[in-house]
Motif scaffolding. Structure first.
Motif, PDB file in Angstrom:
ATOM      1  N   LYS A  32       0.840  -1.206   0.000  1.00  0.00           N
ATOM      2  CA  LYS A  32       0.000   0.000   0.000  1.00  0.00           C
ATOM      3  C   LYS A  32       0.865   1.243   0.000  1.00  0.00           C
ATOM      4  O   LYS A  32       0.588   2.212  -0.706  1.00  0.00           O
ATOM      5  N   LEU A  33       1.929   1.216   0.803  1.00  0.00           N
ATOM      6  CA  LEU A  33       2.775   2.402   0.887  1.00  0.00           C
ATOM      7  C   LEU A  33       3.464   2.691  -0.436  1.00  0.00           C
ATOM      8  O   LEU A  33       3.683   3.844  -0.795  1.00  0.00           O
ATOM      9  N   LEU A  34       3.809   1.610  -1.182  1.00  0.00           N
ATOM     10  CA  LEU A  34       4.499   1.823  -2.454  1.00  0.00           C
ATOM     11  C   LEU A  34       3.586   2.478  -3.476  1.00  0.00           C
ATOM     12  O   LEU A  34       4.018   3.322  -4.253  1.00  0.00           O
ATOM     13  N   TYR A  35       2.304   2.075  -3.502  1.00  0.00           N
ATOM     14  CA  TYR A  35       1.473   2.462  -4.641  1.00  0.00           C
ATOM     15  C   TYR A  35       0.231   3.265  -4.295  1.00  0.00           C
ATOM     16  O   TYR A  35      -0.474   3.705  -5.185  1.00  0.00           O
ATOM     17  N   LYS A  36      -0.048   3.455  -2.996  1.00  0.00           N
ATOM     18  CA  LYS A  36      -1.313   4.075  -2.639  1.00  0.00           C
ATOM     19  C   LYS A  36      -1.509   5.444  -3.290  1.00  0.00           C
ATOM     20  O   LYS A  36      -2.573   5.756  -3.772  1.00  0.00           O
ATOM     21  N   ARG A  37      -0.470   6.255  -3.274  1.00  0.00           N
ATOM     22  CA  ARG A  37      -0.659   7.624  -3.754  1.00  0.00           C
ATOM     23  C   ARG A  37      -0.172   7.822  -5.181  1.00  0.00           C
ATOM     24  O   ARG A  37       0.045   8.945  -5.606  1.00  0.00           O
ATOM     25  N   SER A  38       0.056   6.724  -5.923  1.00  0.00           N
ATOM     26  CA  SER A  38       0.504   6.915  -7.298  1.00  0.00           C
ATOM     27  C   SER A  38      -0.640   6.564  -8.245  1.00  0.00           C
ATOM     28  O   SER A  38      -1.402   5.630  -8.008  1.00  0.00           O
ATOM     29  N   ALA A  39      -0.742   7.346  -9.332  1.00  0.00           N
ATOM     30  CA  ALA A  39      -1.862   7.163 -10.252  1.00  0.00           C
ATOM     31  C   ALA A  39      -1.755   5.829 -10.983  1.00  0.00           C
ATOM     32  O   ALA A  39      -2.743   5.132 -11.173  1.00  0.00           O
ATOM     33  N   LEU A  40      -0.549   5.469 -11.353  1.00  0.00           N
ATOM     34  CA  LEU A  40      -0.360   4.252 -12.136  1.00  0.00           C
ATOM     35  C   LEU A  40      -0.395   3.008 -11.244  1.00  0.00           C
ATOM     36  O   LEU A  40      -0.627   1.900 -11.722  1.00  0.00           O
ATOM     37  N   GLY A  41      -0.159   3.168  -9.944  1.00  0.00           N
ATOM     38  CA  GLY A  41      -0.236   2.050  -8.995  1.00  0.00           C
ATOM     39  C   GLY A  41       0.688   0.913  -9.374  1.00  0.00           C
ATOM     40  O   GLY A  41       1.868   1.112  -9.657  1.00  0.00           O
ATOM     41  N   PHE A  42       0.085  -0.293  -9.439  1.00  0.00           N
ATOM     42  CA  PHE A  42       0.896  -1.471  -9.723  1.00  0.00           C
ATOM     43  C   PHE A  42       1.468  -1.455 -11.138  1.00  0.00           C
ATOM     44  O   PHE A  42       2.339  -2.248 -11.462  1.00  0.00           O
ATOM     45  N   GLY A  43       0.958  -0.556 -11.973  1.00  0.00           N
ATOM     46  CA  GLY A  43       1.518  -0.428 -13.309  1.00  0.00           C
ATOM     47  C   GLY A  43       3.020  -0.216 -13.273  1.00  0.00           C
ATOM     48  O   GLY A  43       3.758  -0.740 -14.109  1.00  0.00           O
TER      49      GLY A  43
END
Lengths: 266, 418
Positions: A32-43
């Motif tokens: 969650k911390l890695l991708y929570k605030r990024s638009a592309l997320g797991f991309g």
């Protein structure tokens, strides 16, 4: 049944359940911390290896592509397997130094922390696998019964990475140069690993030396299963599995021994 | 109640490498370290023995750097003793660095689950207590907001709520009363009292003497890593406060000398290094004093040396430890340079205008720089005061009122009052 034995086995079951919960909760926190605030997320987790594959294929197909069948898949396997190994180890060195709050938690099983890092990277690895399978499909490769061996390869690699991650994480507490040293060493080690080339294309004298690289049997296992549909050579993987198990026990010992001094050293 | 102690500490000592060496090594110092003799280590704690039983609350006081945090870390098991033994039974709950492990970008809910699981609960246990945790923290509206939007007080409330809902057998608390507003602090106290009633052993490190006095069963005073005093909260906190007060008034470069805890003769009522001793204290005015009558005390001492020039202290405290009077020979500008080695000191108050009640007379001999007590007898000599006017408060002097009045007009009321 003797009541104390019952209590002990109940305590064991609870501590196993708790250990698994710690892993689950911390892995999900880290993701969650890695991708929570990024638009592309797991991309982002996919983009990174894809770009690497594109670069290698564009640059090296001319030299090496002729000697290796299905070069794109070959490189993709190399990038994923090596990537899991490299990123896990690179991150595990700073693991203890960046988890001060957990270090002060009474009776917290610190030796689970390297497992969390390795598992987070395994998750990224698994995300990219469907793309790899799609690529193989496009190249005309269909699943065979040998694919059932893949979980075993993953298990061996998990043990191998953790075996290295435990002592490195512990050592970095005392000697901060460790994280830089490991970063540089891993960068060099990638070129000593047949990620984008094949050992067969090297002079035999040099190739023999590369065989001591523990990632080599894993890469060959993946390529044998996915590209040729054949079960890999059990001898070399067996040796690697045993070596990983021994190193894991040893690494765990070193970690636990060092962990008694973590709070003081920080 | 369980009679075996939950915390058992014996002959505990912790030695650290020299302070500056605790910085991480570089390869250079690492390699050089083999050749150079190590710098002298220092003992952060030494010769500590005590135990805490189920339902008991131990207060730990002392100045910064006296070893309080080291003791908490040793009890928590995150550092290990150099000598001696620490054993702690059952689940340990720690209110040490509240909210230090929270991740800003995660919600209160996510952080609370991580905190509960890392504190030793399984996920199922956290889920089943989750509503209680949120209700206790008073964060039901904000629990799904990221913690970065929380105030410091909200973070601490959440961390505290999780920690007290782990149902610990042993609770380690560092200054818990600094959490949140007054209403929340009151709930924290009552929750801690509940845990204690349920058999939890509690160790509280605090600078708040009032809290320590009101809540703890026993108090351990650490000075430079050793036990300066160990006993009843009223006695230890009062001696500590007296010493701290004096230290601030009389900052001196003197290095504190060895002092030890020796309760012989006056169990729980005597502290000091015994370089000089009070052999007896007599209340010349008797065990009951009439308010406004003279009060006098006789103190017999021994062990005086010309080099000591000690300070004699007499204080009067009420039963609950409130100080009514605290005075000393230094305040009276009395020199003790030519003090005879043994002798009797007499202290007199011509008019003791105290409210009616029960009091203690306390007597002490202190180091000339107030560095430490040689001998301090605390709450050992009771007396009572009676015959005081019915005022409220500590003092009961003869009082006089002057009320301005308007010109008198004869009324039936004033007639009837005559």
């Amino acid at each position: 049944m003797n009541p104390t034995a019952g209590a002990v086995s109940l305590g064991r079951r609870r501590s196993l359940e708790h250990g698994l919960d710690v892993l689950a909760v911390l892995v999900s926190r880290d993701l969650k911390l890695l991708y929570k605030r990024s638009a592309l997320g797991f991309g982002w987790a996919l983009l990174h290896p894809l770009i690497q594959v594109c670069v290698f294929v564009l640059i090296f197909r001319g030299f090496l592509g002729g000697k290796v069948e299905n070069y794109a898949s070959y490189v993709f396997i190399g990038v994923l397997v090596w990537g899991w190994f490299q990123t896990s180890l690179a991150q595990s060195t700073s693991l203890i130094t960046s988890s001060r709050a957990l270090l002060r938690q009474p009776r917290f099983p610190l030796s689970l922390l390297p497992l969390v890092t390795v598992a987070v990277r395994l998750f990224h690895f698994s995300l990219a696998l469907p793309i790899l399978v799609a690529l193989l499909w496009m190249q005309g490769i269909r699943p065979t019964s040998a694919w059932l061996g893949l979980p075993l390869l993953i298990a061996i690699q998990f043990a191998l990475i953790t075996a290295f991650a435990l002592p490195l994480a512990a050592l970095n507490v005392r000697v901060r140069d460790t994280q830089h040293f490991v970063g540089v060493t891993l960068q060099l080690a990638m070129y000593l690993t047949p990620v984008f080339y094949s050992i067969d294309s090297l002079p035999a004298r040099l190739g023999r030396w590369l065989e001591i690289n523990p990632v080599v049997p894993l890469l060959e296992g993946w390529r044998s299963i996915l590209l040729r549909g054949e079960w890999p050579d059990p001898g070399r993987l067996g040796i690697l599995a045993c070596a990983s198990a021994v190193l894991l026990v040893l690494g765990h010992r070193i970690f636990v021994h060092q962990s008694r001094r973590f709070v003081e050293e920080l | 109640m369980n009679s075996s102690p939950l915390i058992d500490v014996s002959a505990l000592g912790k030695r650290f490498a020299h302070r500056s060496a605790s910085a991480p090594l570089t390869w250079r110092t690492f390699l050089r370290g083999w050749h150079q003799p190590p710098r002298p280590p220092f003992w952060a704690l030494r010769n500590l023995s005590f135990s805490v039983r189920a339902g008991e609350m131990l207060g730990v006081i002392g100045r910064n750097g006296a070893g309080k945090s080291t003791l908490l870390n040793l009890l928590a098991g995150v550092i290990h003793p150099t000598e001696g033994r620490v054993s702690v039974h059952g689940r340990i709950g720690a209110l040490l660095e509240l909210g230090g492990g929270f991740a800003d970008d995660l919600t209160g809910r996510e952080n609370a689950i991580v905190a509960g699981v890392t504190a030793g609960l399984t996920r199922r246990e956290v889920y089943s207590r989750f509503d209680d945790i949120v209700a206790f923290a008073e964060l039901s509206e904000f629990i799904d907001e990221p913690v970065r939007t929380y105030s410091t007080g909200m973070r601490m409330r959440l961390a505290f709520a999780v920690a007290v809902h782990t149902r610990p057998d042993v609770l380690l608390v560092d200054e818990f009363l600094a959490v949140g507003d007054l209403a929340f602090q009151a709930r924290c106290r009552s929750r801690i009292a509940e845990l204690r009633a349920g058999g939890c052993a509690i160790v509280l490190v605090s600078h708040g003497m009032g809290d320590v006095r009101d809540t703890c069963d026993r108090v351990l005073w650490l000075r430079d890593g050793e036990i300066a005093a160990f006993g009843s909260p009223a006695m230890v906190t009062a001696t500590y406060e007296a010493e701290m007060h004096r230290r601030t008034l009389h900052l001196s470069p003197t290095i504190p000398s060895e002092s030890s805890h020796d309760p012989d003769g006056f169990p729980g009522k005597r502290v000091g290094s015994r370089e000089m001793e009070i052999t007896s204290v007599r209340l010349l005015s008797g065990s009951t004093v009439r308010s406004g009558a003279p009060f006098s005390v006789e103190i017999v001492y021994r062990g005086g040396r010309p080099a000591l020039t000690p300070i004699f202290v007499v204080s009067i405290t009420s039963e609950d430890g409130r100080v009514c009077l605290d005075t000393n020979t230094e305040a009276a500008r009395l020199s003790t340079e030519r003090l005879s080695p043994t002798g009797t000191i007499r202290f007199t108050i011509p008019r003791l205008e105290l409210a009616a009640g029960r009091y203690f007379a306390n007597a002490g001999i202190f180091h000339r720089d107030w560095d430490h007590a040689y001998d301090h007898h605390w709450h050992a000599y009771p007396f009572s005061v009676d015959g005081a006017p019915a005022h409220r408060g500590v003092i009961a002097p003869v009082c006089q009122w002057d009320v301005p009045t308007i010109a008198p007009a004869p009324t039936p009321v004033s007639l009837s009052s005559i």
